[in-house]
Design an enzyme around this catalytic site. Structure first.
Site, short mmCIF file in Angstrom:
data_model
loop_
_atom_site.label_atom_id
_atom_site.label_comp_id
_atom_site.label_asym_id
_atom_site.label_seq_id
_atom_site.Cartn_x
_atom_site.Cartn_y
_atom_site.Cartn_z
N GLY A 12 0.62 -1.30 -0.12
CA GLY A 12 -0.08 -0.07 0.11
C GLY A 12 0.96 0.97 -0.03
N ILE A 88 -11.65 -7.49 -11.70
CA ILE A 88 -12.68 -7.42 -10.99
C ILE A 88 -13.80 -7.82 -11.87
CG2 ILE A 88 -13.81 -5.12 -10.65
CD1 ILE A 88 -10.74 -4.88 -9.37
N ASN A 102 -6.31 1.07 -13.44
CA ASN A 102 -5.04 0.30 -12.08
C ASN A 102 -3.51 0.69 -12.57
OD1 ASN A 102 -4.19 -1.94 -11.50
ND2 ASN A 102 -4.25 -2.83 -13.40
N HIS A 104 -0.45 -0.38 -13.70
CA HIS A 104 0.47 -2.12 -13.63
C HIS A 104 2.23 -1.53 -13.97
CE1 HIS A 104 1.37 -6.06 -14.75
NE2 HIS A 104 2.39 -4.82 -15.59
C1 GRF Z 1 2.78 -1.79 -7.32
O1 GRF Z 1 4.54 -1.86 -8.50
C2 GRF Z 1 2.03 -1.09 -8.90
O2 GRF Z 1 2.33 -1.37 -9.92
C3 GRF Z 1 1.39 -3.22 -8.53
O3 GRF Z 1 1.36 -3.28 -7.70
C4 GRF Z 1 2.59 -2.65 -6.96
C5 GRF Z 1 1.71 -1.78 -5.58
O4 GRF Z 1 2.51 -1.66 -4.46
N1 GRF Z 1 -0.01 -2.68 -9.60
P1 GRF Z 1 2.49 -0.56 -3.18
O5 GRF Z 1 1.90 -1.94 -2.39
O6 GRF Z 1 1.48 0.27 -3.51
O7 GRF Z 1 4.05 -0.77 -2.60
#
Ligand code: GRF
Length: 187
Positions: A12, A88, A102, A104
């Site tokens: 998070g 989802i 989202n 990625h």
């Molecule tokens: C991030 O690298 C995001 O791009 C991917 O999951 C990771 C989440 O990291 N979908 P965090 O939990 O926000 O530290």
């Protein structure tokens, strides 16, 4: 004031970055964080930051409309997936058209799809000796990582980069751009 709900399954750090970014502004407010993992570090972050957080399990998510009902009650302008690992369901997507995005950690369409998350993405980038990687912010549709692309940013890689340093570079891009892209989408 626009309202956003964040979905997160893990650390998070993006959720925290988005929460603190908008705390200093009056255009957007993070009203809640939803998670599918009781032990997710994001819950500790929400506790510390005073953000309401809610947990749901697989059957509530996939076989009932309880998450949709909760979201309708929260009435978000945007639902932000930040490290959320479940697909989802179509009825949730249909309930919030063009309102779910989202992030990625790679330059889609490369390194996306089922099973491509976290460390695996960065290791695959490394294994293919890519000279750049980046982030993709996109709308969410029924398939993993396939919705319309909203924004991409890239970062150069060298042969000395490891999956870990690639992850650090990608996180830096995420922290810099994700809140600003959300802000722009909602303006
Ligand atoms: C991030 O690298 C995001 O791009 C991917 O999951 C990771 C989440 O990291 N979908 P965090 O939990 O926000 O530290």
């Amino acid at each position: 004031m626009k309202r956003i709900v964040i979905f997160a399954s893990g650390s998070g750090s993006n959720a925290e970055n988005i929460i603190t970014y908008f705390r200093e502004r009056d255009s957007v407010e993070v009203i809640a964080v939803l998670t599918n993992k009781k032990s997710a570090l994001v819950l500790e972050r929400c506790d510390r930051l005073g953000i309401p957080a809610f947990y749901f399990n697989k059957s509530a998510f996939s076989s009932t409309d309880s998450v949709i009902q909760m979201l309708k009650g929260l009435n978000p302008d945007l639902i932000v997936l930040a490290g959320f690992l479940w697909k989802i369901p179509p009825n949730l997507i249909a309930s919030f058209p063009k309102k779910i995005i989202n992030i990625h950690p790679a330059l889609l369409p490369k390194y996306g799809g089922k099973g491509m998350y976290g460390e695996r993405v960065h290791q695959a980038v490394k294994d293919n000796s890519e000279t750049e990687t980046g982030i993709t912010i996109h709308y969410v549709n029924e398939n993993y990582d396939e919705g319309g692309i909203i924004f991409q940013a890239n970062t150069a890689l060298s042969s000395s980069d490891t999956a870990e340093t690639i992850a650090q570079k990608v996180h830096k891009l995420e922290y810099e751009h994700f809140p600003k892209v959300i802000e722009k989408l909602l303006s």
